[in-house]
Design a protein around this motif. Structure first.
Motif, mmCIF file in Angstrom:
data_model
loop_
_atom_site.group_PDB
_atom_site.id
_atom_site.type_symbol
_atom_site.label_atom_id
_atom_site.label_comp_id
_atom_site.label_asym_id
_atom_site.label_seq_id
_atom_site.Cartn_x
_atom_site.Cartn_y
_atom_site.Cartn_z
ATOM 1 N N MET A 1 68.098 30.647 -3.703
ATOM 2 C CA MET A 1 67.649 29.243 -3.838
ATOM 3 C C MET A 1 67.979 28.750 -5.258
ATOM 4 O O MET A 1 67.650 29.428 -6.224
ATOM 5 N N PRO A 2 68.665 27.600 -5.389
ATOM 6 C CA PRO A 2 69.012 27.161 -6.751
ATOM 7 C C PRO A 2 67.764 26.712 -7.505
ATOM 8 O O PRO A 2 66.823 26.203 -6.903
ATOM 9 N N THR A 3 67.803 26.867 -8.814
ATOM 10 C CA THR A 3 66.659 26.429 -9.617
ATOM 11 C C THR A 3 66.591 24.903 -9.683
ATOM 12 O O THR A 3 67.613 24.221 -9.607
ATOM 13 N N ASN A 4 65.403 24.395 -9.850
ATOM 14 C CA ASN A 4 65.247 22.950 -10.088
ATOM 15 C C ASN A 4 65.251 22.649 -11.582
ATOM 16 O O ASN A 4 64.984 21.520 -11.978
ATOM 17 N N HIS A 5 65.460 23.652 -12.384
ATOM 18 C CA HIS A 5 65.302 23.512 -13.831
ATOM 19 C C HIS A 5 66.524 24.058 -14.555
ATOM 20 O O HIS A 5 66.470 25.112 -15.202
ATOM 21 N N PRO A 6 67.655 23.336 -14.428
ATOM 22 C CA PRO A 6 68.921 23.885 -14.940
ATOM 23 C C PRO A 6 68.935 24.113 -16.448
ATOM 24 O O PRO A 6 69.533 25.084 -16.915
ATOM 25 N N HIS A 7 68.290 23.225 -17.211
ATOM 26 C CA HIS A 7 68.325 23.401 -18.670
ATOM 27 C C HIS A 7 67.507 24.607 -19.090
ATOM 28 O O HIS A 7 67.879 25.362 -19.986
ATOM 29 N N LEU A 8 66.382 24.780 -18.435
ATOM 30 C CA LEU A 8 65.480 25.894 -18.763
ATOM 31 C C LEU A 8 66.125 27.232 -18.425
ATOM 32 O O LEU A 8 65.872 28.245 -19.074
ATOM 33 N N CYS A 9 66.962 27.204 -17.406
ATOM 34 C CA CYS A 9 67.552 28.452 -16.920
ATOM 35 C C CYS A 9 68.933 28.721 -17.519
ATOM 36 O O CYS A 9 69.568 29.732 -17.198
ATOM 37 N N GLU A 10 69.392 27.825 -18.359
ATOM 38 C CA GLU A 10 70.733 27.994 -18.920
ATOM 39 C C GLU A 10 70.724 29.081 -20.005
ATOM 40 O O GLU A 10 69.881 29.069 -20.900
ATOM 41 N N GLY A 341 63.722 28.850 -8.085
ATOM 42 C CA GLY A 341 63.279 27.587 -7.486
ATOM 43 C C GLY A 341 61.943 27.709 -6.767
ATOM 44 O O GLY A 341 61.596 26.892 -5.921
ATOM 45 N N ALA A 342 61.186 28.745 -7.109
ATOM 46 C CA ALA A 342 59.893 28.958 -6.441
ATOM 47 C C ALA A 342 58.749 28.634 -7.399
ATOM 48 O O ALA A 342 57.755 29.355 -7.472
ATOM 49 N N ASP A 343 58.917 27.530 -8.144
ATOM 50 C CA ASP A 343 57.903 27.238 -9.166
ATOM 51 C C ASP A 343 56.537 26.885 -8.573
ATOM 52 O O ASP A 343 55.534 26.956 -9.268
ATOM 53 N N ASP A 344 56.484 26.504 -7.294
ATOM 54 C CA ASP A 344 55.161 26.231 -6.713
ATOM 55 C C ASP A 344 54.356 27.518 -6.518
ATOM 56 O O ASP A 344 53.186 27.475 -6.160
ATOM 57 N N GLU A 345 54.976 28.677 -6.774
ATOM 58 C CA GLU A 345 54.253 29.944 -6.610
ATOM 59 C C GLU A 345 53.730 30.487 -7.931
ATOM 60 O O GLU A 345 53.185 31.594 -7.991
ATOM 61 N N ILE A 346 53.880 29.714 -9.000
ATOM 62 C CA ILE A 346 53.430 30.209 -10.314
ATOM 63 C C ILE A 346 51.910 30.132 -10.418
ATOM 64 O O ILE A 346 51.309 29.086 -10.173
ATOM 65 N N LEU A 347 51.314 31.260 -10.799
ATOM 66 C CA LEU A 347 49.861 31.281 -11.003
ATOM 67 C C LEU A 347 49.574 30.842 -12.434
ATOM 68 O O LEU A 347 50.038 31.482 -13.391
ATOM 69 N N PRO A 348 48.838 29.753 -12.613
ATOM 70 C CA PRO A 348 48.691 29.209 -13.965
ATOM 71 C C PRO A 348 47.689 29.968 -14.828
ATOM 72 O O PRO A 348 46.715 30.528 -14.326
#
Ligand SMILES: Cc1cc2nc3c(=O)[nH]c(=O)nc-3n(C[C@H](O)[C@H](O)[C@H](O)COP(=O)(O)O)c2cc1C
Ligand code: SF4
Length: 649
Positions: A1-10, A341-348
């Motif tokens: 799954m591609p990331t939604n955060h290209p700058h962060l992952c660069e 691209g699974a940022d909705d699974e991050i436990l804060p």
């Protein structure tokens, strides 16, 4: 799954090193220190987890360079102690083998040596050296370092840097912020020297320059050196952002990354470790300002955990790198989730300071939402089972959710029953307090993860023995929680009395002057919140102090917030009557008072739902009671017990 955060992952190249993304693991002191100040395998495992989780680098920290003048609570890298070399080598290796860049933070506490020693008696015998003679606020005398001592310390930075490189670290961080020795030299508040190390900014920065020159000479060109600094000291007499910019400019030719934090430990932790009352990313503007004036990569840190915000920081050029400490303890796999691209699974992270509160007291590390932290070697990893069982979890609060998720991840068939119409238990009510939002988010994400792990979630289902027998589970985890205590006070059932746990449903009803009954954590937080909204608030506690159940790092922050919001905190005061628009109480001397109270918030504590829990004891071959239904406590205990109950099946 591609990331939604290209700058962060660069990836980013710094010196000779390519980092796999822009998410760095900020320095976090290890789990345990051996008696001779070495890193042991538990600390190695503590750091390894963040490398497994996908961070671009992992900074092992608290390596003191000069024990003769420091002797703090920190680790020691020293050829005369073989244990120190192997411990560090294993740590660098453990980080590197997961594709992260191992970094080591070199530090010297200066005049604050020993401040955080677990064994406070050791502090008495310590010498404290700083830039100038003086007396610490705790009464310890401070001696100014001589020129010979300065030379010795500078040389020690170089020697330790060479050793760090030799044992396998691929970059270094030099700690020049947060009030430690290099910061003390930079600071006009601490540095009153009249020689070449004091006075002008150039002179105050001389020590930092000499240290960085020594480190560079030891590691050579291309080996990344990251300099951690406070962008501003944030107290009167300290340096401000304008000077922070000039410090950065003076040092940039000697380092590869400027890492901009803020504040000073000795002035409290709410700035250095942005508390729940400060905005996420509240320090970013410091890095952004410094970045405008330098030409090397700049890192920012402080309360960051939201991938969208971090993406924006990098994309908008406010910083080149984001660093996280607590967010990567709460969820070490945050970077991997962002990359996938699974940022909705991050436990804060809850910014609850549990991770900082235990170390100075019990010399251990733990996290409220991640039971593995500080116990990485205790066989706590989630292992798939050979014989899957049917597991019934009764109760969908954080403990029950963690139990259900862990059992499902192990391959069990899991049914989670929740008596109410939504998941979250007591945590879901926290959604109403902006500074506790992450508590509700944590339960929400656990619920989502349960769903994705195939847990059969049944809402509006109270688990009675009959329900349990019908499901016929092999194991039951009982997490039915607690209920609010309603003390027998005349008027307590009036319409204008709202329970703290039902605030999320009835907050709109609160008006006028507010009285909060109960000075524990939940009452204190409710009082702060109403204070923030401009209500006149009185907090009534029967105890001798408010928030006695808050941890030692969180409590001072809560107290200062109560003050900030002008909450009147009355201790040793017992509510005797609730009238229409008024509340009466008895003070410590037995004198009766009546105050105006248009709304009363009841936070008199919780009582375990013990009977409901005990009724399930015989309903399966394996039954485990966890969390508040055993004894009302907190999310740390509920989560830990839920996790381990699921591992025991
Ligand atoms: C448990 C814990 C231990 C820490 N130990 C260190 C340390 O040894 N050296 C250091 O420079 N900073 C240390 N920090 C500070 C972090 O690096 C970071 O600056 C701070 O926590 C703010 O970032 P955060 O909001 O992402 O947690 C520590 C923070 C925590 C929570
Ligand atoms: S203990 Fe609390 S503050 Fe520390 S990492 Fe865990 S959730 Fe965050």
């Amino acid at each position: 799954m591609p990331t939604n955060h290209p700058h962060l992952c660069e990836p980013i190249r710094v010196g000779n090193v390519v980092f796999r993304n822009r998410m760095f693991s900020a320095p976090v002191g290890g789990a345990e220190i051996t008696a001779d100040c070495c890193i042991d395998r538990s600390t190695t495992a503590f750091y390894e987890l963040r490398a497994q989780g996908g961070a671009a680098n992992v900074t092992a920290s608290e390596c003191m360079v000069h024990p003769a003048t420091d002797a703090s609570h920190a680790f020691h890298l020293n050829t005369t102690q073989p244990g120190s070399l192997s411990g560090f080598a294993h740590t660098a290796d453990a980080i590197m083998r997961h594709g992260a860049i191992p970094s080591l933070e070199l530090s010297h506490s200066g005049q604050f040596a020993g401040t955080y020693l677990t064994d406070k008696s050791k502090k008495e015998g310590l010498a404290q050296f700083g830039p100038s003679d003086g007396t610490r606020t705790d009464g310890h005398p401070v001696k100014a370092l001589t020129k010979a001592q300065i030379d010795d310390i500078v040389a020690a930075y170089g020697q330790t840097a060479a050793l760090a490189k030799r044992v396998g670290f691929q970059m270094l961080m030099v700690h020049g912020g947060h009030g430690w020795l290099i910061n003390q030299f930079l600071s006009p508040y601490f540095n009153k020297r009249t020689d070449e190390y004091g006075g002008s900014l150039e002179n105050r920065a001389r020590f930092a320059c000499e240290v960085l020159n020594a480190v560079r000479a030891a590691v050579g060109k291309g080996f990344p050196i990251e300099f951690r600094m406070s962008g501003s000291e944030f107290f009167e007499g300290g340096y401000d952002l304008d000077e922070g910019v000039r410090i950065a400019q003076l040092l940039e030719s000697r380092v590869d990354i400027l890492h901009v934090s803020a504040g000073s430990y000795q002035r409290g932790f709410s700035i250095t470790h942005p508390s729940q009352f400060r905005a996420h990313g509240c320090n970013v503007y410091l890095a952004a300002e410094i970045k405008k004036h330098v030409s090397i990569p700049v890192a920012t840190v402080g309360g960051l955990n939201d991938p969208d915000q971090m993406e924006e920081i990098i994309a908008s050029g406010q910083a080149d790198i984001v660093e996280m400490a607590r967010a990567l303890m709460a969820d070490p796999f945050l970077p991997r989730k962002v990359m996938a691209g699974a940022d909705d699974e991050i436990l804060p992270c809850l910014r609850c300071f549990v991770c900082m509160a235990e170390r100075p007291v019990t010399a251990t590390r733990s996290c409220a939402v991640n039971p593995v932290i500080g116990r990485e070697l205790d066989g706590t990893e989630v292992v798939p089972v050979l014989n899957p069982k049917r597991v019934l979890v009764a109760g969908g609060g954080p403990g029950g959710l963690k139990a259900a998720l862990t059992a499902a991840e192990r391959g069990h068939e899991v049914i989670l029953c929740e008596a109410e119409d939504s998941l979250g238990g007591i945590s879901k009510g926290e959604v109403v307090l902006p500074f506790k939002r992450e508590m509700a988010d944590n339960a929400r994400v656990l619920g989502l993860l349960c769903e994705r792990a195939g847990v059969d979630i049944r809402l509006n289902t109270r688990v009675t023995p009959e329900v349990a027998r019908e499901i016929a589970p092999d194991a039951i985890i009982v997490a039915v929680g607690s209920e609010s205590i309603v003390p027998p006070i005349p008027g307590i059932n009036s319409l204008h009395v709202i329970g703290a746990t039902e605030l999320y449903l009835r907050a709109d009803e609160a008006k006028g002057d507010i009285a909060v009954i109960g000075g524990g954590l939940s009452g204190t937080e409710a009082a702060i919140w109403f204070g923030m909204q401009g209500h006149k608030v009185t907090l009534l506690s029967m105890e001798t102090e408010v928030a006695p159940d808050a941890n030692i790092r969180q409590r001072p922050i809560l107290l200062s917030e109560l003050e900030e919001q002008q909450v009147t905190a009355l201790t040793q005061s017992t509510c005797t009557k609730i009238g229409e628009g008024s509340l009466s109480y008895k003070d410590a001397d037995g004198a009766e008072h009546t105050i105006k109270a248009d709304t009363v918030i009841l936070a008199a504590g919780q009582r375990a739902r013990r009977a409901d829990a005990d009724a399930l004891r015989d309903c399966a071959p394996f039954v485990r009671l966890i969390g508040d239904c055993v004894r009302p406590s907190n999310v740390t205990i509920a989560t830990t017990q839920g996790y381990h109950a699921a591992l025991d099946i």
